[in-house]
Enzyme design. Structure first.
Site, short mmCIF file in Angstrom:
data_model
loop_
_atom_site.label_atom_id
_atom_site.label_comp_id
_atom_site.label_asym_id
_atom_site.label_seq_id
_atom_site.Cartn_x
_atom_site.Cartn_y
_atom_site.Cartn_z
N CYS A 157 -6.51 -9.08 20.01
CA CYS A 157 -6.66 -8.23 21.18
C CYS A 157 -5.82 -6.96 21.11
CB CYS A 157 -6.34 -9.03 22.42
SG CYS A 157 -7.53 -10.35 22.59
N GLU A 158 -6.09 -6.14 20.13
CA GLU A 158 -5.57 -4.78 20.15
C GLU A 158 -6.40 -3.93 19.20
OE1 GLU A 158 -1.87 -3.87 17.93
OE2 GLU A 158 -1.31 -5.93 18.45
N ARG B 69 -2.41 -5.48 6.23
CA ARG B 69 -2.28 -4.18 5.56
C ARG B 69 -3.10 -3.05 6.18
NH1 ARG B 69 -3.22 -3.05 1.05
NH2 ARG B 69 -1.28 -1.99 0.58
N PRO C 28 7.26 -6.52 -11.31
CA PRO C 28 5.92 -6.30 -10.75
C PRO C 28 5.55 -7.41 -9.78
CG PRO C 28 5.75 -7.23 -12.96
CD PRO C 28 7.23 -7.01 -12.70
N GLY C 29 5.00 -7.03 -8.66
CA GLY C 29 4.50 -8.00 -7.70
C GLY C 29 3.00 -7.81 -7.58
N1 LLP Z 1 11.20 -4.82 -6.48
C1 LLP Z 1 11.70 -4.48 -5.29
C2 LLP Z 1 13.14 -4.29 -5.14
C3 LLP Z 1 10.82 -4.29 -4.19
O1 LLP Z 1 11.30 -3.93 -3.01
C4 LLP Z 1 9.43 -4.49 -4.37
C5 LLP Z 1 8.49 -4.33 -3.26
C6 LLP Z 1 8.96 -4.89 -5.65
C7 LLP Z 1 9.88 -5.03 -6.69
C8 LLP Z 1 7.53 -5.17 -5.94
O2 LLP Z 1 6.73 -4.04 -5.76
P1 LLP Z 1 5.20 -4.10 -6.24
O3 LLP Z 1 5.20 -4.26 -7.73
O4 LLP Z 1 4.57 -5.24 -5.58
O5 LLP Z 1 4.63 -2.80 -5.81
N2 LLP Z 1 3.86 -4.83 2.07
C9 LLP Z 1 3.57 -3.62 1.33
C10 LLP Z 1 4.34 -3.55 0.02
C11 LLP Z 1 5.85 -3.65 0.21
C12 LLP Z 1 6.60 -3.63 -1.09
C13 LLP Z 1 8.03 -3.95 -0.90
N3 LLP Z 1 8.83 -4.00 -2.08
C14 LLP Z 1 2.07 -3.52 1.09
O6 LLP Z 1 1.33 -4.39 1.55
O7 LLP Z 1 1.60 -2.55 0.50
#
Ligand code: LLP
Length: 433
Positions: A345-346, A313, A275-276
């Site tokens: 500027c966009e 985002r 989880p991120g």
């Molecule tokens: N594991 C892998 C292999 C991943 O590619 C990702 C996220 C995660 C875990 C974590 O995912 P999470 O739990 O955070 O959903 N920049 C985008 C999100 C890109 C996510 C990329 N991979 C945004 O701002 O929504």
């Protein structure tokens, strides 16, 4: 759920500190993170999976600030990294190497070597050629690399197209039907030890059925591999758990844990999740100051000192972050419908249309919610504005955990080649001639 951001006597607080005070001390744009909100999300995940919680490898890409990673490392988190830089950050923040998994479609030889030398828990391998490369490098170092293949289960997650990763045609992983042959190949290669199955089907997913379909496929594969004598002992089921950005209901963690329990029943296996966003998104806000109010015949614009350079985002995904005025509106104060934009500027530099906000003046402060994940990590120097700074709050304590980078510091990394210097002297350009 613990609520770190709340109004007290008409002022928006983070834990025990008013955001206006932080803005005075540290300036704006300012990312403010609540350590206790991060801890709360961690405990919520762990509790859902009690009594036998899996290893949660925090996806460092969501917020790679060392203080954020350290907050999680102290709770026992591992790390999911996707580059040598993230590996270095995770280690510097105190995550043990044996709790680190390494994914990503473009691992360089140098990154693979570094991860082998660190003795990480597992490589999540994205292709057959990467498998061969890891095997060769491990062999040359006299090591065996513990690997999981990242399988692409062909599951379309109900999320933004740009953050769905588990569909046939996405660049990630190997088609799940090709996996058995690749595992057999991996088992034959001396530099490799196939230990797990990995998948991650996307981000910001709420539908449990998406996870269920993907997980079920990975589990069926693990069983089949064991049937072929390949000792799969770990399932790394990725991350992707959704968070509310603008009033959506929360993610059903208990439901997730229940479905995982049901799917893995009777299968003796270690579980890993990555989880991120879930751990850090709601723990952060981006505080920004109003620079300008602009009204045209068509629309009203609130122009902030933060733009897509600070929080990408909305411009990139059309994401909408709830926006709070730092000074609470009076009970019957009229709200104005306003477009909220940045200074870049966009036209894509727009946080959203039709926010309902009290009448604000230049210098007033606002806070974008749910900005703890994929905020600062995606910021850029576009338009040469000072970068946001980052602070971490823990009760009454506030610490600057990343200083603002002023344009002078950004420029300090640049060089004008000597031959251009010479032509300036020759033309007299810059000397007023
Ligand atoms: N594991 C892998 C292999 C991943 O590619 C990702 C996220 C995660 C875990 C974590 O995912 P999470 O739990 O955070 O959903 N920049 C985008 C999100 C890109 C996510 C990329 N991979 C945004 O701002 O929504």
């Amino acid at each position: 759920m613990y609520e770190a951001f709340f109004y007290r006597e008409g002022e928006l607080f983070c834990e025990e500190i008013a955001l206006s005070e932080l803005a005075r001390r540290f300036g704006t744009p300012l990312y403010v993170y609540s350590a206790n909100a991060i801890r709360d999300r961690w405990h919520a995940l762990r509790a859902a999976f009690a009594p036998d919680p899996p290893l949660f490898c925090y996806a460092v890409k969501a917020n790679h600030n060392l203080a954020v990673i350290r907050t999680l490392a102290l709770l026992g988190a591992g790390a999911d990294v996707v580059s040598g830089g993230e590996l270095a950050r995770a280690r510097a923040a105190g995550v043990p190497a044996r709790k680190i998994v390494f994914a990503g479609v473009g691992k360089t030889d140098a990154e693979i070597r570094r991860a082998l030398e660190e003795d990480i828990l597992q490589f999540n391998v994205e292709s057959e050629s990467e498998l061969e490369r890891i095997a060769a490098i491990a062999r040359a170092l006299g090591r065996r690399a513990p690997i999981a293949l990242r399988v692409n289960p062909d599951v379309a997650a109900a999320t933004h197209d740009k953050i769905a990763t588990g569909r046939r045609g996405d660049k990630f992983g190997v088609p799940i039907e090709d996996a058995p042959a690749l595992y057999e190949k991996a088992a034959r290669l001396p530099g490799l030890e196939p230990v797990g199955v990995h998948l991650h089907v996307g981000s910001q997913i709420f539908e449990l059925s998406t996870f269920e379909r993907a997980y079920a496929r990975a589990i069926a594969l693990a069983r089949a591999l064991r049937g072929r004598g390949i000792a799969i002992r770990r399932l790394d089921l990725g991350g992707g758990f959704g968070v509310p950005y603008d009033g959506e209901p929360p993610f059903d963690v208990a439901g997730l844990a229940a479905l995982v329990r049901r799917l893995v029943a009777g299968l003796d296996v270690e579980l890993v999740f990555e989880p991120g966003r879930f751990l850090v998104a709601e723990a952060g806000v981006l505080v920004s100051a109003v620079v300008e109010l602009k009204e045209t015949r068509e629309r009203r614009f609130l122009v902030l000192d933060a733009g897509m350079n600070a929080l990408l985002r909305p411009a990139l995904y059309g994401a909408r972050h709830a926006l709070l005025p730092v000074r609470a509106p009076a009970p019957h104060e009229t709200l104005l419908v306003t477009d909220v934009v940045g200074p870049i500027c966009e036209s894509s530099d727009r946080f959203g249309r039709d926010y309902a906000l009290p009448r604000l003046r230049p210098g007033d402060l606002v806070a974008f919610r749910t900005a703890g994940a994929y905020g600062m990590v995606m910021a850029s120097d576009y338009n040469s504005r000072p970068s946001p700074a980052e602070v971490l709050i823990d009760g009454r304590k506030a610490a600057l955990v990343r200083a603002r980078r002023e344009p002078e510091e950004q420029m300090a990394q640049e060089r004008i080649p000597e031959w251009l210097e010479r032509s300036v002297r020759a033309t007299g350009c810059g000397s007023g001639a």
